[in-house]
Design a protein around this motif. Structure first.
Motif, PDB file in Angstrom:
ATOM      1  N   ASN A 214       0.816  -1.215   0.000  1.00  0.00           N
ATOM      2  CA  ASN A 214       0.000   0.000   0.000  1.00  0.00           C
ATOM      3  C   ASN A 214       0.855   1.274   0.000  1.00  0.00           C
ATOM      4  N   ILE A 215       1.997   1.188  -0.692  1.00  0.00           N
ATOM      5  CA  ILE A 215       2.886   2.347  -0.802  1.00  0.00           C
ATOM      6  C   ILE A 215       2.599   3.123  -2.085  1.00  0.00           C
ATOM      7  N   ILE A 216       2.245   2.398  -3.155  1.00  0.00           N
ATOM      8  CA  ILE A 216       1.849   3.051  -4.407  1.00  0.00           C
ATOM      9  C   ILE A 216       0.517   2.467  -4.868  1.00  0.00           C
ATOM     10  N   ALA A 217      -0.188   3.229  -5.721  1.00  0.00           N
ATOM     11  CA  ALA A 217      -1.448   2.741  -6.291  1.00  0.00           C
ATOM     12  C   ALA A 217      -1.150   1.719  -7.385  1.00  0.00           C
ATOM     13  N   SER A 218      -2.141   0.914  -7.709  1.00  0.00           N
ATOM     14  CA  SER A 218      -1.929  -0.192  -8.653  1.00  0.00           C
ATOM     15  C   SER A 218      -1.962   0.240 -10.114  1.00  0.00           C
ATOM     16  N   ASN A 219      -2.347   1.482 -10.397  1.00  0.00           N
ATOM     17  CA  ASN A 219      -2.496   1.924 -11.794  1.00  0.00           C
ATOM     18  C   ASN A 219      -1.231   2.606 -12.317  1.00  0.00           C
ATOM     19  N   TYR A 220      -0.070   2.014 -12.063  1.00  0.00           N
ATOM     20  CA  TYR A 220       1.186   2.589 -12.556  1.00  0.00           C
ATOM     21  C   TYR A 220       1.402   2.202 -14.023  1.00  0.00           C
ATOM     22  N   THR A 221       2.254   2.960 -14.714  1.00  0.00           N
ATOM     23  CA  THR A 221       2.612   2.641 -16.104  1.00  0.00           C
ATOM     24  C   THR A 221       4.129   2.647 -16.245  1.00  0.00           C
ATOM     25  N   VAL A 222       4.624   1.800 -17.138  1.00  0.00           N
ATOM     26  CA  VAL A 222       6.058   1.711 -17.423  1.00  0.00           C
ATOM     27  C   VAL A 222       6.237   1.807 -18.931  1.00  0.00           C
ATOM     28  N   GLU A 223       7.116   2.689 -19.376  1.00  0.00           N
ATOM     29  CA  GLU A 223       7.357   2.820 -20.812  1.00  0.00           C
ATOM     30  C   GLU A 223       8.812   3.180 -21.069  1.00  0.00           C
ATOM     31  N   LEU A 224       9.261   2.862 -22.280  1.00  0.00           N
ATOM     32  CA  LEU A 224      10.602   3.277 -22.683  1.00  0.00           C
ATOM     33  C   LEU A 224      10.650   4.794 -22.820  1.00  0.00           C
ATOM     34  N   THR A 225      11.844   5.345 -22.792  1.00  0.00           N
ATOM     35  CA  THR A 225      12.011   6.772 -23.020  1.00  0.00           C
ATOM     36  C   THR A 225      11.241   7.187 -24.271  1.00  0.00           C
ATOM     37  N   SER A 226      10.514   8.286 -24.197  1.00  0.00           N
ATOM     38  CA  SER A 226       9.700   8.728 -25.324  1.00  0.00           C
ATOM     39  C   SER A 226      10.574   9.246 -26.463  1.00  0.00           C
ATOM     40  N   LEU A 227       9.980   9.323 -27.651  1.00  0.00           N
ATOM     41  CA  LEU A 227      10.697   9.880 -28.799  1.00  0.00           C
ATOM     42  C   LEU A 227      11.096  11.326 -28.551  1.00  0.00           C
ATOM     43  N   GLU A 228      10.278  12.042 -27.795  1.00  0.00           N
ATOM     44  CA  GLU A 228      10.609  13.439 -27.511  1.00  0.00           C
ATOM     45  C   GLU A 228      11.906  13.545 -26.716  1.00  0.00           C
ATOM     46  N   HIS A 229      12.091  12.650 -25.741  1.00  0.00           N
ATOM     47  CA  HIS A 229      13.329  12.670 -24.964  1.00  0.00           C
ATOM     48  C   HIS A 229      14.520  12.258 -25.827  1.00  0.00           C
ATOM     49  N   ILE A 230      14.301  11.294 -26.732  1.00  0.00           N
ATOM     50  CA  ILE A 230      15.374  10.894 -27.646  1.00  0.00           C
ATOM     51  C   ILE A 230      15.728  12.051 -28.573  1.00  0.00           C
ATOM     52  N   PHE A 231      14.705  12.758 -29.065  1.00  0.00           N
ATOM     53  CA  PHE A 231      14.918  13.922 -29.929  1.00  0.00           C
ATOM     54  C   PHE A 231      15.779  14.967 -29.216  1.00  0.00           C
ATOM     55  N   LEU A 232      15.447  15.269 -27.966  1.00  0.00           N
ATOM     56  CA  LEU A 232      16.206  16.270 -27.211  1.00  0.00           C
ATOM     57  C   LEU A 232      17.632  15.798 -26.947  1.00  0.00           C
ATOM     58  N   THR A 233      17.792  14.493 -26.680  1.00  0.00           N
ATOM     59  CA  THR A 233      19.131  13.942 -26.458  1.00  0.00           C
ATOM     60  C   THR A 233      19.992  14.091 -27.703  1.00  0.00           C
ATOM     61  N   LEU A 234      19.417  13.761 -28.867  1.00  0.00           N
ATOM     62  CA  LEU A 234      20.169  13.857 -30.116  1.00  0.00           C
ATOM     63  C   LEU A 234      20.477  15.305 -30.469  1.00  0.00           C
ATOM     64  N   GLN A 235      19.562  16.209 -30.139  1.00  0.00           N
ATOM     65  CA  GLN A 235      19.786  17.625 -30.418  1.00  0.00           C
ATOM     66  C   GLN A 235      21.004  18.157 -29.669  1.00  0.00           C
ATOM     67  N   HIS A 236      21.254  17.597 -28.485  1.00  0.00           N
ATOM     68  CA  HIS A 236      22.341  18.106 -27.650  1.00  0.00           C
ATOM     69  C   HIS A 236      23.586  17.232 -27.694  1.00  0.00           C
ATOM     70  N   SER A 237      23.572  16.214 -28.559  1.00  0.00           N
ATOM     71  CA  SER A 237      24.723  15.315 -28.629  1.00  0.00           C
ATOM     72  C   SER A 237      25.360  15.385 -30.002  1.00  0.00           C
ATOM     73  N   GLN A 238      26.667  15.445 -30.044  1.00  0.00           N
ATOM     74  CA  GLN A 238      27.404  15.430 -31.307  1.00  0.00           C
ATOM     75  C   GLN A 238      28.125  14.106 -31.514  1.00  0.00           C
ATOM     76  N   ASP A 239      27.949  13.173 -30.565  1.00  0.00           N
ATOM     77  CA  ASP A 239      28.757  11.958 -30.588  1.00  0.00           C
ATOM     78  C   ASP A 239      27.993  10.712 -31.004  1.00  0.00           C
ATOM     79  N   ILE A 240      26.648  10.790 -31.047  1.00  0.00           N
ATOM     80  CA  ILE A 240      25.870   9.602 -31.369  1.00  0.00           C
ATOM     81  C   ILE A 240      25.912   9.352 -32.869  1.00  0.00           C
ATOM     82  N   LYS A 241      26.254   8.135 -33.257  1.00  0.00           N
ATOM     83  CA  LYS A 241      26.363   7.800 -34.675  1.00  0.00           C
ATOM     84  C   LYS A 241      24.990   7.486 -35.255  1.00  0.00           C
ATOM     85  N   VAL A 242      24.852   7.718 -36.570  1.00  0.00           N
ATOM     86  CA  VAL A 242      23.602   7.414 -37.256  1.00  0.00           C
ATOM     87  C   VAL A 242      23.406   5.914 -37.273  1.00  0.00           C
TER      88      VAL A 242
END
Length: 242
Positions: A214-242
């Motif tokens: 009874n520490i958290i409610a049962s309606n939790y969700t789990v998902e991979l990092t969103s495309l928006e977060h990946i987009f922001l990561t790539l925008q600020h990174s010069q080292d990630i290869k295509v």
């Protein structure tokens, strides 16, 4: 270059002999002296189609019925955008070039237009440019993210999430506000947490134990990092290869 806006400087673009193109540029090319109905009539006749068989379908599909006799120059930005997208679909083109087609359109109608595009004929391909990662995820089979004009990655949304996603994001409701959940990093006092990529079975075991205690409610969700977060990561990174 496909629609003649840019002069080629080299290379080749191949297209089928009978392939037709529908083009919706970022900025509307309006027929300001025409009404909505006259604009549809005009494009229908360019395609050799009978406007009387198509007008009502187009007006209804894009919710333009009440604007049929309005001058295009008097339409709001969102309504003009809807009209322009409708015009580029006339004639059932086999290739659609859409540059931010839902810009300036309210969320409800944007969702309606996404449904229209998702139910396109099976032989129609779409090249779609957008700043909305949610829209890209819902519509695109494959996508590329551009950084300063250069392609940084290419693949399906799931492929990009698996390759570039650095963690899982968990959204949950904490029932004991002072409790610190082990291994989860809370994001700015929100109800979202980060879990580094690792053992999913362990994560779910932990979450189910917290539910039982009874520490958290049962309606939790789990998902991979969103495309928006990946987009922001790539925008600020010069080292990630295509």
């Amino acid at each position: 270059m496909l629609v003649g806006e840019l002069r080629p400087t080299g290379g080749y673009i191949y297209k089928n002999k009978n392939e037709s193109i529908g083009y919706c540029p970022q900025y509307d090319i309006s027929f300001s002296a025409l009404t909505v109905l006259q604009s549809i009539d005009y494009i229908c006749r360019l395609h050799g189609l009978n406007p009387s068989l198509i007008n009502n379908l187009i007006l209804s599909q894009f919710q333009l019925e009440k604007y049929r006799h309005h001058l295009v120059s008097h339409l709001s930005g969102g309504t003009c955008r809807r009209l322009h997208l409708a015009l580029c679909l006339i004639g059932s083109p086999t290739l659609l070039l859409l540059d931010e087609p839902t810009a300036k359109i309210d969320p409800l109608l944007r969702s309606h237009i996404r449904v229209i595009l998702q139910h396109r004929p099976i032989d129609t391909s779409i090249i779609f440019a957008s700043h909305s990662m949610l829209e890209c995820e819902q519509l695109c089979d494959r996508l590329t993210i551009l950084v300063r004009g250069n392609a940084k990655c290419l693949g399906s949304p799931e492929h990009l999430k698996n390759k570039y996603g650095m963690n899982y994001r968990i959204r949950l409701t904490l029932l004991q506000s002072s409790f610190q959940i082990p291994l989860l990093e809370r994001i700015d006092h929100s109800n979202e947490y980060i879990y580094p990529k690792g053992s999913l079975p362990y994560l779910f075991t932990l979450l189910e134990q917290l539910v039982e205690q009874n520490i958290i409610a049962s309606n939790y969700t789990v998902e991979l990092t969103s495309l928006e977060h990946i987009f922001l990561t790539l925008q600020h990174s010069q080292d990630i290869k295509v």
